[in-house]
Scaffold this motif. Structure first.
Motif, short mmCIF file in Angstrom:
data_model
loop_
_atom_site.label_atom_id
_atom_site.label_comp_id
_atom_site.label_asym_id
_atom_site.label_seq_id
_atom_site.Cartn_x
_atom_site.Cartn_y
_atom_site.Cartn_z
N LEU A 170 0.40 -1.08 -0.03
CA LEU A 170 -0.36 0.50 -0.40
C LEU A 170 0.99 1.92 0.10
O LEU A 170 2.03 1.08 1.06
N ASP A 172 1.77 3.78 1.70
CA ASP A 172 1.15 4.80 2.95
C ASP A 172 2.66 4.19 3.42
O ASP A 172 4.12 4.07 3.17
N THR A 176 2.28 -0.56 3.77
CA THR A 176 1.71 -2.38 4.49
C THR A 176 2.38 -2.85 3.45
O THR A 176 1.35 -2.82 2.40
N VAL A 178 0.57 -5.98 2.12
CA VAL A 178 -1.04 -6.58 2.28
C VAL A 178 -1.29 -7.96 1.04
O VAL A 178 -1.57 -8.17 -0.33
N PHE A 180 -4.41 -10.45 -0.77
CA PHE A 180 -5.66 -10.14 -1.29
C PHE A 180 -6.21 -11.56 -1.88
O PHE A 180 -5.96 -11.75 -2.87
N TRP A 193 -11.96 -5.73 -2.17
CA TRP A 193 -9.90 -4.89 -2.16
C TRP A 193 -9.15 -5.30 -3.58
O TRP A 193 -8.74 -4.21 -3.22
N HIS A 196 -9.74 -2.58 -6.35
CA HIS A 196 -9.72 -1.01 -5.97
C HIS A 196 -8.08 -0.74 -7.01
O HIS A 196 -7.51 0.28 -7.19
N THR A 200 -5.77 0.72 -12.19
CA THR A 200 -6.19 2.11 -11.40
C THR A 200 -3.95 3.16 -11.01
O THR A 200 -4.12 3.39 -10.21
N PHE A 204 -3.04 3.30 -5.70
CA PHE A 204 -3.17 2.61 -4.48
C PHE A 204 -2.36 2.00 -3.47
O PHE A 204 -2.18 1.37 -2.61
N ALA A 455 -13.62 9.20 -4.61
CA ALA A 455 -11.94 8.61 -4.49
C ALA A 455 -10.74 9.12 -3.66
O ALA A 455 -9.73 8.19 -3.55
N GLN A 457 -11.15 10.43 -0.96
CA GLN A 457 -11.46 9.73 0.13
C GLN A 457 -10.51 8.26 1.17
O GLN A 457 -10.04 7.81 1.98
N LEU A 458 -10.74 7.53 -0.22
CA LEU A 458 -10.40 6.16 -0.96
C LEU A 458 -9.25 6.18 -0.47
O LEU A 458 -8.19 5.23 0.10
N ALA A 461 -7.43 6.97 2.32
CA ALA A 461 -7.60 5.66 3.86
C ALA A 461 -6.70 4.46 3.57
O ALA A 461 -5.87 4.33 4.61
N VAL A 462 -6.76 4.79 1.78
CA VAL A 462 -5.79 3.35 1.69
C VAL A 462 -4.35 3.52 1.53
O VAL A 462 -3.42 3.14 1.76
N LEU A 472 -6.72 10.89 -8.83
CA LEU A 472 -8.26 10.11 -8.97
C LEU A 472 -9.01 11.56 -7.82
O LEU A 472 -10.20 11.11 -8.27
N VAL B 191 -11.53 4.26 -10.43
CA VAL B 191 -11.81 3.49 -9.16
C VAL B 191 -12.89 2.79 -10.16
O VAL B 191 -14.20 3.31 -10.24
N TRP B 193 -16.06 1.74 -9.10
CA TRP B 193 -16.81 1.60 -7.77
C TRP B 193 -18.24 0.28 -8.08
O TRP B 193 -18.11 0.51 -6.82
N MET B 454 -9.62 0.11 7.13
CA MET B 454 -9.94 0.48 5.75
C MET B 454 -11.02 0.95 5.61
O MET B 454 -12.02 1.93 4.65
N GLN B 457 -13.16 3.19 6.82
CA GLN B 457 -13.18 4.68 5.93
C GLN B 457 -13.76 4.74 4.86
O GLN B 457 -14.99 5.85 4.88
N LEU B 458 -13.58 3.52 3.97
CA LEU B 458 -14.40 3.49 2.86
C LEU B 458 -15.98 4.11 3.01
O LEU B 458 -16.69 4.44 2.67
N ALA B 461 -16.98 7.24 3.95
CA ALA B 461 -17.08 7.79 3.08
C ALA B 461 -18.01 8.01 1.86
O ALA B 461 -17.94 9.13 0.97
#
Lengths: 473, 473
Positions: A170, A172, A176, A178, A180, A193, A196, A200, A204, A455, A457-458, A461-462, A472, B191, B193, B454, B457-458, B461
Motif C-alpha cells: 500500500l 502509506d 504496508t 497486504v 488479497f 479490495w 481497487h 488504477t 493505491f 475517490a 477519501q478512498l 484511507a488506503v 483520482l 475507480v 465503484w 480501511m 473509512q470507505l 466516505a
C-alpha cells in the motif's frame, strides 16, 4: 533534484544494482512505448516485496513521488515520470522469483516482473495459458494496473476477470504489505479490495505478486476474413456468428481498410491476402477455437467455419459481402502488425475507446462524416475489438510542410473525437489502456465531483502517499 | 418502537401501499428463507429509484437503520431485520418497471425487483439468458448484493463477472443516486465503484437497477453421473474432463451419498437412479452443453460425452469407478432437490465454503475423520461445486431427546468446522452467500485490523448511514 541524502539512503537500502541514478542507466525507464518521456530522480529496482515496501515507506515518509513501472509498454503515460525530475521510478523488473503453478486449481502465483510471453511459454508444457492476447508484451504488474483486455476478451475476459488474488504494497508511511485473496474462485467475505488495484495505475499502491486464473490452451484454431456488405451489417454478422458458434467464437476483430493498406505498404513480410490485392473498406477477423483435438466423428474446425459462413451467406439480410477461411498465423500476423503499420505513415492520435456493441459502427460512421468536414486531411485507421465493443480509433495526422508533427491539429482532433464519443455515443475514453497523465484531463472532465470526492477519501484511507501517475481526487 | 412522526412522514412520502406497519403485513419480510427472523419497525416499499432515495435520505438524517431486502432468499441473515424492532426493511419488491434488452450488446438493464426466473423467461424468446443457475429464485438486487455464484460458475462465472453497470442509492444523508457504468464491457476510467456494491449486502447503499451481461441459451445439453474410484480421484477426473471437453464442460457438481440418500427418502417424485438402488459415497454430476444445434457432420452431445467417458475410463490412473449418461432434467432434479432433502432429516448447519480446487477433497477427508471422533452423531451431507472449489458443507445434527433442535452442538460444530476450513485449508467462510448477521463473527475474526479500518473509512466516505446487515469496520 533530490537531496543526496535520500539517494544515499535508498541506495544503501536496495544494495548493489538496486538503484540507478546515472542518466544513461535511467534513459530506458524514462521513456514510454510511444508517446511519453520524462526525467526520473532515480530508478529503484527492488528485488522482493519487502524491498518494495521499504522503498515505498521511505518515499512516503519523505513525500517523494513514486511512479511504479513494470514492462513499460503502456500508451497513456501511466508508468513514466513527468518532466520535473522529482519523481522516482519504482521498477518491478527484478521481481522475478515466485512462479508457482497450481495445476489442479488452474492458477498461477507469479511475481509482477514476469512478462506475458514468458508466463505463457512456461505454462505451455502444462497445456495451460493466461488468456490475455496482446500485440505488446507487458509484465504481470502492469497488466493488473491497466486491466489489460486484448483480442480474445470475447471469450476469456480481461485481467480483472482472471485475477484471483494479489500481494500489494500500500502507498502509506509503513509500506504496508497486504495479501488479497488466496486463489479462490468464490469468496464473498467483505470488501473485495483487490478490485481497487486493478486498472488504477498504481494510485493505491504497488502490486508485487499476482494470482491469475489459467485456461486450457486451444488445441485447434481456424480463422476467416469476413467482409461485411455494409457497416450496418457488422452487428448482424456478429450476432449470426455467436448464434451459430457459441463459445467456439474466440475473436471478432475489426480492421479498417486504411489501416490494412498502410500496414501492407510498411511491413514487407506481409502478403496482401485479398483477391486481386483490392483491400476492402472494412474487414472482420473471426476466430473459432476449441481446447480439445477433434474426435473421430467430429469435423475439423475449418470445415465447421466454412459451413457456418455458407449458412450466414444465405441469410435474408445478406450481411456478408465476401469471406474466406485462411491460415491462422498469417491472418493474425496482419492484425497484430496494424499498430506498428499505422504508426509508420504519420503522427498517430491513438484513442482507446469502447462502446455498447451496437453503437460502435454508428460512431464510426458519424466520425467518418464529421472528420471529412472538419479534418479532411486526417485518415481514420482504426482497428480493434468489435466483439466486445472496443476500438483502437487511430487517426493519422499528416506532417507539416517543415517535416515536423502537427501537434496543434493532433490535440484539437483528440479533444473533438473524445468529446463526441463520450457525450454523444456513451463511450469509455479508456477501454483497456488504463489511466495515466495522457488521459488525466478526460478523467477530470467526465468524473462527477461526488465520485472524485469519494475517490480522494478512498485514496486517503488506503494510500495517502504520492504514488502512481493518476490523480483520482 | 419508532416515533409515530417518522412512520407518518415515511407513509406520506411513499403513498398508498408503500409503507407497511401492521404485524400481519410485515411478517413475510421479517423472516428469512431458513435460519433467521426478526422484527421490523416498518417495511418501506418504494416503487422507484427516486422513492428509494427519499427513504434512504430521510432515514439517514434521522439515524434510522435500514435493511435492504429484495427476494429474501439468502441464508446468512443478510436481508432481514434483527430482533430489536428498530430497523426498517427497505423492500425492493415494487421496483419492477425497467426491463430494457439491448440485443446487440447482449445486455439487460433491469430493476432490482425482478426475479431470476422472470428475467430468464422474458429473455428466452430472444435466445439469451442471464447465466446464473440457482436452486433458489432471488431478485436482481439481492443477487448483486450477495454476488451469487451457482452451479454453472465453471463456465459463466458469478454475478460480479456478469455485471456491466448499476444504478445505486448511496447510504448518505442525501440518498445520492449514482450511475456506475453504462453497459460497456471495457472501461478503465478510474475507480470501478460498482465493485463495492457487489457482495457487500447493502453496506454501501441500495442497488436499484442492474445492467447484466447475457449469454446465448444452450441449444443442446447432456449430463452424466460419474462415480470417482476414490475421493483422491475427483480432481484427476475434473482435469481429465476439462482437457477433453474445454468450454463444453458447463458443470461439475459434487453430491455426497448421504445427501442423496436423505433426499431420495424425502422427495417421493425422485427415482433412485443408481443400479440396484445402491447410492455411491460420492457422485459427480457433469454437464456438457453448447449454444448451437448440431450441424450435419456433428455428433449429438450425449455421444460426445459417452466417447469422452470411455476415453477417461481407460486412463492409467483409473479415476472412474462408474459412469452413466442419463436424462438431463432428471439428473438436475436430484441435484437441485438436495438442499431441501437434507433439511428434512434434522437440524442443518449449512456452511457455504470454497477452496482451491485441489484442496476441497482433502478438506472433506479431514472433516470426515475429525467429525467421526468429535461429533460422531453428526452426518456430513455436503454437495456443491467441485469445478470451482465451492461446497455447501451441510451437517445434520440429530434432535435432542425432547424433540427440540440441539443448538449447542450446532453452534460448536459450526465454530469448529469453519476454524479448520479457514485456518488449515485456506477456505473462504462465505463462498457465494455473501455477508449477513449469521457470518459477522467470522468476518470480525478473519479480517485484519488494517482492512477493517480501511473498510470503516470507505464506509464513512461512501455511505455513513446505518444501512445493511454487515458491519465492515
Amino acid at each position: 533534484m533530490l537531496a543526496r541524502e535520500h539517494i544515499d539512503t535508498l541506495g544503501a537500502l536496495l544494495g548493489a544494482g538496486g538503484l540507478l541514478t546515472a542518466e544513461a542507466d535511467m534513459a530506458g525507464y524514462e521513456r514510454g512505448a510511444r508517446y511519453d518521456s520524462g526525467r526520473a530522480a532515480f530508478v529503484a529496482r527492488p528485488a522482493s516485496t519487502e524491498a518494495v515496501s521499504a522503498v515505498v515507506a521511505y518515499c512516503a515518509r519523505h513525500a517523494i513521488a513514486l511512479v511504479p513501472q513494470s514492462g513499460n509498454t503502456g500508451l497513456v503515460a501511466g508508468s513514466t515520470p513527468d518532466a520535473t525530475g522529482t519523481q522516482g521510478v519504482l521498477s518491478l523488473d527484478r521481481l522475478r522469483s515466485t512462479f508457482e503453478l497450481d495445476f489442479d486449481n488452474r492458477s498461477l502465483r507469479v511475481d509482477a516482473g514476469f512478462r506475458l510471453s514468458e508466463i505463457n511459454a512456461r505454462l505451455e508444457p502444462h497445456g495451460l495459458f493466461f488468456p490475455i492476447d496482446l500485440g505488446a508484451d507487458p509484465m504481470a504488474g502492469g497488466m493488473v494496473a491497466s486491466n489489460t483486455g486484448g483480442a480474445r476478451f470475447l471469450r476469456f475476459g480481461d485481467v480483472r476477470r482472471n485475477t484471483l488474488g494479489m500481494k500489494v504494497v500500500l502507498g502509506d508511511d509503513a509500506g504496508t504489505v497486504v495479501d488479497f485473496g488466496a486463489g479462490l474462485r468464490k469468496d464473498n467475505t467483505g470488501v473485495d479490495w483487490k478490485q481497487h488495484f486493478i486498472g488504477t495505475a498504481g494510485a493505491f499502491g504497488v502490486v508485487t505478486e499476482c494470482i491469475f486464473n489459467l485456461e486450457r490452451l486451444p488445441q485447434q484454431v481456424a480463422t476467416a476474413y469476413l467482409v461485411p456488405r455494409s457497416p450496418e451489417h457488422v452487428t448482424v454478422l456478429l450476432n449470426a456468428m455467436e448464434v451459430r458458434l457459441g463459445t467456439y467464437l474466440s475473436a471478432f476483430e475489426g480492421m479498417s481498410g486504411a489501416a490494412i493498406t498502410r500496414t501492407l505498404a510498411h511491413v514487407e513480410a506481409l502478403r496482401n491476402p485479398f483477391p486481386g490485392g483490392a483491400v476492402p473498406d472494412f474487414v472482420i477477423l473471426a476466430e473459432v477455437s476449441r481446447s480439445w483435438l477433434p474426435r473421430a466423428a467430429e469435423q475439423q474446425l475449418d470445415a465447421v467455419l466454412e459451413e457456418v459462413l455458407a449458412d450466414i451467406w444465405s441469410l435474408p439480410e445478406e450481411p456478408l459481402g465476401d469471406a474466406f477461411v485462411g491460415p491462422v498465423h498469417e491472418m493474425w500476423a496482419l492484425r497484430h502488425a496494424l499498430s506498428e503499420g499505422v504508426k509508420s505513415s504519420g503522427y498517430v492520435v491513438g484513442l482507446d475507446l469502447s462502446f455498447r456493441r451496437g453503437e460502435l459502427m454508428r460512431f464510426r460512421q458519424h466520425m467518418s462524416d464529421l472528420l471529412a468536414l472538419e479534418f479532411p486531411a486526417v485518415a481514420i485507421c482504426d482497428f480493434g475489438h468489435v466483439g466486445d465493443g472496443g476500438v483502437h480509433f487511430n487517426l493519422v495526422v499528416p506532417k507539416l510542410a517543415d517535416g515536423t508533427n502537427d501537434m496543434a491539429t493532433a490535440e484539437a482532433l483528440r479533444e473533438r473525437v473524445i468529446s463526441v464519443a463520450v457525450e454523444e455515443h456513451g463511450a469509455s475514453f479508456s477501454a483497456e489502456h488504463g489511466l495515466g497523465r495522457r488521459n488525466q484531463r478526460f478523467y477530470d472532465r467526465y468524473t462527477t465531483e461526488k465520485l472524485k470526492s469519494m475517490a480522494a477519501q478512498l485514496k486517503q484511507a488506503v494510500a495517502p502517499a504520492p504514488i502512481g501517475t493518476a490523480r483520482l481526487g
